[in-house]
Design a protein around this motif. Structure first.
Motif, PDB file in Angstrom:
ATOM      1  N   ARG A  78       0.687  -1.108   0.054  1.00  0.00           N
ATOM      2  CA  ARG A  78      -0.059   0.061  -0.101  1.00  0.00           C
ATOM      3  C   ARG A  78       0.887   1.162  -0.026  1.00  0.00           C
ATOM      4  O   ARG A  78       2.115   1.709   0.059  1.00  0.00           O
ATOM      5  N   ASP A  79       0.527   2.611  -0.432  1.00  0.00           N
ATOM      6  CA  ASP A  79       1.201   3.781  -0.158  1.00  0.00           C
ATOM      7  C   ASP A  79       0.480   3.723   1.230  1.00  0.00           C
ATOM      8  O   ASP A  79      -0.430   3.850   1.730  1.00  0.00           O
ATOM      9  N   ASP A  80       1.396   5.384   1.460  1.00  0.00           N
ATOM     10  CA  ASP A  80       1.121   6.091   2.988  1.00  0.00           C
ATOM     11  C   ASP A  80      -0.327   6.175   3.045  1.00  0.00           C
ATOM     12  O   ASP A  80      -1.067   6.750   1.420  1.00  0.00           O
ATOM     13  N   ILE A  81      -1.365   6.490   4.016  1.00  0.00           N
ATOM     14  CA  ILE A  81      -2.600   6.987   4.395  1.00  0.00           C
ATOM     15  C   ILE A  81      -2.757   8.144   5.394  1.00  0.00           C
ATOM     16  O   ILE A  81      -2.032   7.938   6.458  1.00  0.00           O
ATOM     17  N   ALA A  82      -3.497   9.273   4.423  1.00  0.00           N
ATOM     18  CA  ALA A  82      -3.644  10.242   5.140  1.00  0.00           C
ATOM     19  C   ALA A  82      -5.099  10.093   5.654  1.00  0.00           C
ATOM     20  O   ALA A  82      -5.580  10.813   4.420  1.00  0.00           O
ATOM     21  N   VAL A  83      -5.659  10.038   6.926  1.00  0.00           N
ATOM     22  CA  VAL A  83      -7.727  10.257   6.209  1.00  0.00           C
ATOM     23  C   VAL A  83      -7.635  11.690   7.633  1.00  0.00           C
ATOM     24  O   VAL A  83      -7.343  11.530   8.895  1.00  0.00           O
ATOM     25  N   LEU A  84      -8.316  12.362   7.181  1.00  0.00           N
ATOM     26  CA  LEU A  84      -8.943  13.551   8.273  1.00  0.00           C
ATOM     27  C   LEU A  84     -10.779  13.277   8.074  1.00  0.00           C
ATOM     28  O   LEU A  84     -11.437  13.739   6.873  1.00  0.00           O
ATOM     29  N   ILE A  85     -11.200  13.724   8.962  1.00  0.00           N
ATOM     30  CA  ILE A  85     -12.797  13.491   9.396  1.00  0.00           C
ATOM     31  C   ILE A  85     -12.931  14.988  10.332  1.00  0.00           C
ATOM     32  O   ILE A  85     -12.077  14.292  11.702  1.00  0.00           O
TER      33      ILE A  85
END
Length: 719
Positions: A557-564
């Motif tokens: 996988r690639d890097d993951i950033a999530v902002l909710i």
């Protein structure tokens, strides 16, 4: 092997895997189905006692101590082995074996059934007999083979200090000594850049591992793993540290052992080390001492000599290479992590009505750094900037570029530039960076106004945000296509839309929805399904975990950033808005309008200052703008914000005026009385604002009143 009279000399022995150990002798016998010895290796007659003087033809039971004495043997254990052979399965037993020197020994016996064609050999019997202490470490060829054979195998990829120490100690004990411990300089595993030691060997060391061939608990208690210690001056340990050369103590005197026990305040050390032979083997890599092995042979075994020292230093030199590699990797890894963690935000800020949570997941467990970033920046006037970006690539270079962009986006956000203009500035920055290091990045930048519920969004090459409505419906916003940052050749546009109160706004990077074995449309559908009915009321931390379901197992996988973000408007009783005519009489009207809400909020003490600030801002708007004026008061969790909107795009400037000037002092007054002030352009003109700090006691009283009785709703008054 010697062949018996009834055995076939042409039947070659089948290879048997035997673990070599310097503390045991391994003998191999060939038996037929009745248990008679028909083959044996060369050393068996020298070690085993035989009633007839010849092992061939002797029953397996007769080589036991009981069988040698009275001919009856250990029938039960031997019968178990023979039954296993007849059933063509491996058998194991512990037998007391009679030795040629008249003694006995407890031997671990393994019977392995064999298919040898016409041979009479039905099974090979492997006897592992403990070597007498006096005969241990006598054969240098055996020690060297065990110590040096396949030293790299299973160790070359070990980068953890503790694991590396355990694997090396397994090679050292019992092949080379009866007990050993491994100590490294504390600076090696601490925060220093390079291992160092002070004068006279006064240096703290950490024990990484201790091992004894008999697993005696006293050794673990006297020499605990993880202990940080200093050795007394003049001791052999200090001589090894100072010189970087091996130190041989042929026999430690009882007095030296007692002295060491007194220094460490451990009485068992005196008895464990007294009369023991000790060899200290330093680990030196590129001229730097990393630590040393402390090898001990207990009384009764052959003592260390010069040849052992030479052999041990060859082993220690190889170990030093492994530790140096692990040190360099851990330093680089710690540097990369420190770099990224210093660049990613430690806390997210937002207006009191907006809740924001995030998740960051590196794409590589080995590197753990990348170019994904996220931001939530609280802006004046109950607004918040929500940003997620992704720099192409991985590792330190991507993290450095990410840090530059994140610093720039924070500056641009505080300048209150519109999202599209901010991304255009970032695009120019990326093009300048690309002249030295070609890079590009994608970014989604949104600004939410918690008073009006309006959201401004600009996207540069990034995936569309997800909006989850209060009823659970979700949709991917349609964004105007724009090239990534650093590519150029395209403009970025700002889109405006109104967000329903209580909606979820989800920003993410492509690693969340895209992989090598999955189409991006499937990933987007999976993301939407993760936010079903009831999501707007769910805990944001749980939603962050839900959004990542299924991506942890993806090794590529690639890097993951999530902002909710849960977007809610400021309560109506904490915001008021008035429309004013562009006339000088509106200044007096503005002062009158603000008194009632300030008194209702318990801010009577701020009325005089707020009246003066409002007068200056409204006067400035009437003087320089053409058109209606909007006055807005917003009570935030810790501040009171006063905003004046007008249709002129020209931003005000603080003028340098002399003492006798009659005009131009308005903004000087505002800057002195307000906690901070500023101005920003909007699509319809500009906003000039100022902010005052509200005492915490006032906000606590307002919160208590809201919990007990519904507060009155503020009604907008048209001027």
């Amino acid at each position: 092997m010697a062949a018996g009279k009834r055995g076939s000399r042409r039947a070659a022995p089948t290879p048997v895997n035997v673990t070599v150990n310097s503390s045991v002798r391994t003998l191999i016998l060939g038996i037929d189905r009745s248990g008679r010895i028909v083959q044996h290796d060369r050393t068996a007659p020298k070690i085993l006692a035989a009633v007839t003087g010849d092992l061939l033809g002797v029953q397996l039971a007769d080589i036991t101590a009981a069988g040698h004495a009275n001919g009856r043997g250990d029938n039960d254990a031997v019968s178990t082995l023979l039954e296993a052979v007849k059933a063509e399965r491996e058998g194991n037993a512990v037998l007391t074996i009679a030795l040629a020197n008249g003694g006995t020994a407890e031997a671990i016996v393994t019977a392995k059934p064999m298919q040898t064609g016409g041979s009479s050999v039905a099974a090979f019997v492997i006897l592992q007999i403990p070597v007498p202490s006096a005969e241990r470490f006598v054969d240098p060829a055996l020690m060297r083979d065990m110590l040096m054979r396949d030293t790299v195998s299973g160790i070359e990829d070990t980068l953890d200090f503790s694991d590396l120490a355990e694997k090396l100690m397994t090679r050292l004990v019992p092949a080379f000594c009866t007990a050993a411990d491994l100590l490294v300089l504390e600076s090696l595993v601490g925060d220093d850049e390079m291992p160092t030691h002070g004068p006279e060997g006064d240096v703290p060391l950490r024990r990484l591992s201790v091992k004894h061939d008999q697993n005696i608990p006293a050794w673990q208690a006297a020499f605990p793993v993880g202990e940080i210690l200093r050795y007394p001056p003049g001791s052999p340990y200090v001589r090894c540290i100072e010189s970087g050369r091996p130190v041989l103590e042929h026999a430690i005197t009882a007095e030296a052992a007692r002295k060491l026990a007194r220094v460490w305040r451990r009485k068992p050390v005196a008895s464990l080390m007294s009369d023991a032979s000790m060899l200290l083997l330093p680990m030196v890599a590129k001229g730097t001492l990393l630590g040393f092995f402390c090898c001990v042979r207990q009384p009764g075994t052959r003592r260390f000599d010069a040849y052992d020292m030479e052999m041990g230093m060859e082993f220690a030199s190889r170990a030093a290479v492994f530790f140096d590699n692990a040190r360099r990797y851990n330093r680089e890894h710690a540097t990369a992590l420190t770099l990224q963690r210093s660049m990613l935000p430690t806390g997210l800020s937002a207006p009191s009505s907006v809740e924001v949570k995030h998740r960051y997941l590196p794409g590589s467990k080995l590197v753990e750094v990348g170019g994904d970033w996220y931001e939530s920046i609280r802006l004046p006037g109950a607004r918040v900037a929500l940003v997620v970006g992704d720099v192409a690539g991985h590792g330190v270079r991507a993290a450095v570029t990410m840090g530059r962009l994140r610093t720039a986006i924070q500056t641009l956000a505080m300048l209150e530039l519109p999202p599209a203009e901010s991304l255009q500035q970032l695009d120019e920055l990326m093009q300048n960076i690309g002249e030295r290091e070609p890079h590009f990045a994608t970014c989604a930048y949104a600004v939410y106004d918690a008073v009006t519920g309006e959201c401004e969004l600009a996207v540069a090459g990034h995936l569309p945000p997800l909006v989850v409505h209060p009823d659970g419906r979700s949709e991917l916003l349609e964004v105007t296509p724009a090239p990534p940052l650093g590519v150029g050749n395209g403009g970025v546009e700002t889109q405006r839309f109104t967000v329903e109160d209580g909606s979820l706004f989800v920003l993410y990077t492509d690693g969340l929805v895209e992989s090598r074995d999955r189409d991006i449309s499937d990933g987007l559908e999976r993301l939407q399904n993760a936010f079903g009915p009831g999501s707007p009321e769910a805990d944001l931390e749980e939603l962050c975990k839900t959004s990542l379901d299924g991506v942890y197992s993806d090794a590529q996988r690639d890097d993951i950033a999530v902002l909710i973000a849960k977007l809610r408007r400021i309560p109506e009783d904490q915001r008021v808005c008035w429309s004013l005519d562009p006339e000088l009489t509106s200044v007096r009207q503005a002062r009158s309008l603000i008194r009632d809400p300030l008194k209702r909020w318990g801010l009577e003490d701020l009325v005089p200052v707020t009246e003066l600030l409002v007068s200056e801002l409204v006067t400035n708007a009437i003087k320089y703008a053409k058109g209606d004026i909007l006055l807005r008061l917003v009570l935030e969790s810790d501040s009171l914000v006063c905003e004046v909107h007008d249709p002129s795009p020209a931003l005000p400037r603080v003028l340098q005026v002399d003492r006798d000037a009659e005009n131009g002092r308005g903004l000087h007054v505002v800057s002195q009385l307000a906690t901070r002030w500023g101005a920003r352009r909007t699509h319809a003109g500009k906003v000039v604002w100022c902010e005052q700090t509200v005492p915490a006691s006032v906000m606590e009283a307002i919160a208590a009143a809201a919990d007990s009785v519904a507060a009155p709703v503020a009604v907008a008054v048209s001027g």
